[in-house]
Design a protein around this motif. Structure first.
Motif: not given
Length: 178
Positions: A23, A27, A30-31, A165
């Protein structure tokens, strides 16, 4: 004039089972708008159709390295790896009390620029490929010792959800801008 290319900044997201590695890898990808490499072991074990054996860990290592090399050859500024050779080393030694020399050699030579070691502070979730819900803290300490032995930068990432995150993003930014 020849263009000078900066080497790819390689981040390995690692830690015991069920700590959110996949996960978080997705993330971060994507960031930062940079690619990530899913854990090859999941694909291999899902397609195996039998219980795995110690020799399968060598095949997983070879598959992981092949995929990693493909990703690293694409010229990205940063890549995120959902586990790497440290997982295979730790798991081989934990489960079988031995580790193939190929895995050991690649563990020592294929280092990351930054390791994000995920704390086992989230609830265990059952998954058919997970085996060890009770020793995650002990295994976490083994990972920490292995990574410290590499003498490479690492950050322990704890917390749940967006806090986890955000902490990972901050750690990466701190190391990218050194």
């Amino acid at each position: 004039m020849e263009k000078i290319t900066k080497p790819t900044f390689k981040v390995i997201i690692t830690g015991p089972e069920c700590t959110g590695k996949s996960t978080l890898s997705r993330q971060l990808s994507e960031y930062f708008e940079q690619p990530w490499l899913p854990e090859y072991a999941r694909t291999y074990l899902t397609e195996l159709n039998r219980p795995y054996k110690d020799g399968d860990l060598l095949e997983i290592a070879k598959g992981q390295i092949k995929k990693e090399d493909q990703l690293l050859s694409n010229g990205n500024s940063t890549v995120f790896l959902d586990t790497s050779m440290e997982v295979l080393k730790v798991w081989s030694e934990w489960k079988y009390n031995t580790c193939d020399p190929y895995i050991l050699d690649n563990f020592k030579t294929r280092k990351a620029d930054l390791y994000l070691l995920l704390s086992p502070d989230m609830a265990w979730e059952h998954d058919p490929l997970r085996e060890n819900p009770h020793d995650r803290n002990v295994i976490f300490d083994i990972y920490k010792n292995e990574i410290e032995g590499l003498k490479k930068p690492y950050e322990v990432i704890s917390g749940l959800g967006l806090l986890r995150t955000r902490r990972a993003i901050k750690a990466i930014n701190n190391h990218l801008h050194k």
